[in-house]
Design a protein around this motif. Structure first.
Motif, PDB file in Angstrom:
ATOM      1  N   GLU A  36       0.812  -1.212   0.000  1.00 21.99           N
ATOM      2  CA  GLU A  36       0.000   0.000   0.000  1.00 21.99           C
ATOM      3  C   GLU A  36       0.849   1.268   0.000  1.00 21.99           C
ATOM      4  OE1 GLU A  36      -2.949   0.002   3.070  1.00 21.99           O
ATOM      5  OE2 GLU A  36      -3.518  -2.054   2.628  1.00 21.99           O
ATOM      6  N   THR A  37       2.014   1.219   0.598  1.00 22.03           N
ATOM      7  CA  THR A  37       2.850   2.422   0.702  1.00 22.03           C
ATOM      8  C   THR A  37       3.660   2.679  -0.556  1.00 22.03           C
ATOM      9  OG1 THR A  37       4.630   1.125   1.689  1.00 22.03           O
ATOM     10  CG2 THR A  37       3.083   2.199   3.197  1.00 22.03           C
ATOM     11  N   LEU A  38       3.688   1.745  -1.500  1.00 21.18           N
ATOM     12  CA  LEU A  38       4.466   1.916  -2.717  1.00 21.18           C
ATOM     13  C   LEU A  38       3.543   2.201  -3.901  1.00 21.18           C
ATOM     14  CD1 LEU A  38       7.051  -0.958  -2.240  1.00 21.18           C
ATOM     15  CD2 LEU A  38       7.288   1.438  -1.632  1.00 21.18           C
ATOM     16  N   ASP A  39       4.129   2.629  -5.002  1.00 17.75           N
ATOM     17  CA  ASP A  39       3.343   2.957  -6.189  1.00 17.75           C
ATOM     18  C   ASP A  39       3.842   2.165  -7.387  1.00 17.75           C
ATOM     19  OD1 ASP A  39       5.693   4.219  -7.000  1.00 17.75           O
ATOM     20  OD2 ASP A  39       5.004   6.192  -6.423  1.00 17.75           O
ATOM     21  N   GLU A  40       3.496   2.629  -8.593  1.00 20.34           N
ATOM     22  CA  GLU A  40       3.867   1.901  -9.804  1.00 20.34           C
ATOM     23  C   GLU A  40       5.367   1.919 -10.077  1.00 20.34           C
ATOM     24  OE1 GLU A  40       2.925   6.078 -10.819  1.00 20.34           O
ATOM     25  OE2 GLU A  40       1.751   4.544  -9.833  1.00 20.34           O
ATOM     26  N   THR A  41       6.135   2.652  -9.289  1.00 28.47           N
ATOM     27  CA  THR A  41       7.592   2.645  -9.449  1.00 28.47           C
ATOM     28  C   THR A  41       8.251   1.621  -8.518  1.00 28.47           C
ATOM     29  OG1 THR A  41       8.055   4.386  -7.823  1.00 28.47           O
ATOM     30  CG2 THR A  41       7.580   5.088 -10.109  1.00 28.47           C
ATOM     31  N   ALA A  42       7.440   0.731  -7.939  1.00 28.59           N
ATOM     32  CA  ALA A  42       7.991  -0.300  -7.045  1.00 28.59           C
ATOM     33  C   ALA A  42       8.851  -1.281  -7.838  1.00 28.59           C
ATOM     34  CB  ALA A  42       6.862  -1.046  -6.348  1.00 28.59           C
ATOM     35  N   VAL A  43      10.015  -1.571  -7.294  1.00 29.16           N
ATOM     36  CA  VAL A  43      10.964  -2.492  -7.916  1.00 29.16           C
ATOM     37  C   VAL A  43      11.486  -3.475  -6.879  1.00 29.16           C
ATOM     38  CG1 VAL A  43      11.704  -0.949  -9.791  1.00 29.16           C
ATOM     39  CG2 VAL A  43      12.858  -0.831  -7.576  1.00 29.16           C
ATOM     40  N   ARG A  44      11.955  -4.597  -7.375  1.00 29.51           N
ATOM     41  CA  ARG A  44      12.610  -5.586  -6.512  1.00 29.51           C
ATOM     42  C   ARG A  44      13.850  -6.077  -7.251  1.00 29.51           C
ATOM     43  NH1 ARG A  44       7.706  -9.225  -7.456  1.00 29.51           N
ATOM     44  NH2 ARG A  44       8.119  -9.950  -9.550  1.00 29.51           N
TER      45      ARG A  44
END
Length: 176
Positions: A36-44
């Motif tokens: 919930e705290t991340l957006d579409e720029t989330a990466v792993r």
């Protein structure tokens, strides 16, 4: 967010990535599953290297500036099979004093604000000390060496019109 040894435990946004993250994991991929705290720029991070493709991935690596100085860069839009696509769509951000500067490619609408002159200003150097920038991704990905190793010039070798750029992205099907 604390980093753990396994990639499954590490999810960040692009803006949160630092040189230390790329030293631990040079390749990061966009994820559709974000908290919930991340957006579409989330990466792993990608653990298995060399990567067979870099679609939907960003790479953190050292690059060489024209003056020979090595700096960290974030590189995206590398097509490991198509050097021409890479040449025209490669994105690079340069790191200096803990901050990243996204260098505009020649087709960017904000080229004046993020082009080579502004990148050199950000680095505290003359533009000819920065460009061309040399990169080499062969240790972290497989594919056409002309895509994985090259130079980012101050001025593009070939300028494409918008129509030509779209034709490169969406080629006509064979026979039609």
């Amino acid at each position: 967010m604390a980093k753990r040894k396994r990639r499954g435990d590490v999810v960040k946004t692009i803006d949160d990535l630092r040189v230390e993250d790329f030293q631990a994991f040079p390749v990061w991929e966009f994820t559709n599953c974000h908290e919930e705290t991340l957006d579409e720029t989330a990466v792993r991070p990608v653990e298995r290297l060399p990567a067979t493709d870099l679609d939907g991935k960003i790479v953190g690596t050292e690059v060489a500036l024209a003056n020979g100085r090595r700096v960290w860069a974030l590189i995206a839009n590398v097509d490991v099979a198509d050097p021409r696509m890479t040449e025209h769509f490669l994105d690079i951000s340069l790191e200096h004093d803990g901050r990243w500067f996204p260098v505009a490619n020649n087709a960017a609408f904000d080229f004046a604000e993020r082009g080579p002159d502004r990148a050199a200003e950000f680095m505290g150097l003359h533009v000819d000390d920065v460009f061309p920038i040399s990169y080499d991704l062969r240790e972290i990905a497989t594919g056409d060496v002309r895509s994985l190793q090259g130079e980012i010039p101050k001025e593009p070798r070939e300028r494409l019109t918008l129509e030509e750029r779209f034709a490169l992205i969406f080629p006509e099907p064979d026979g039609g």
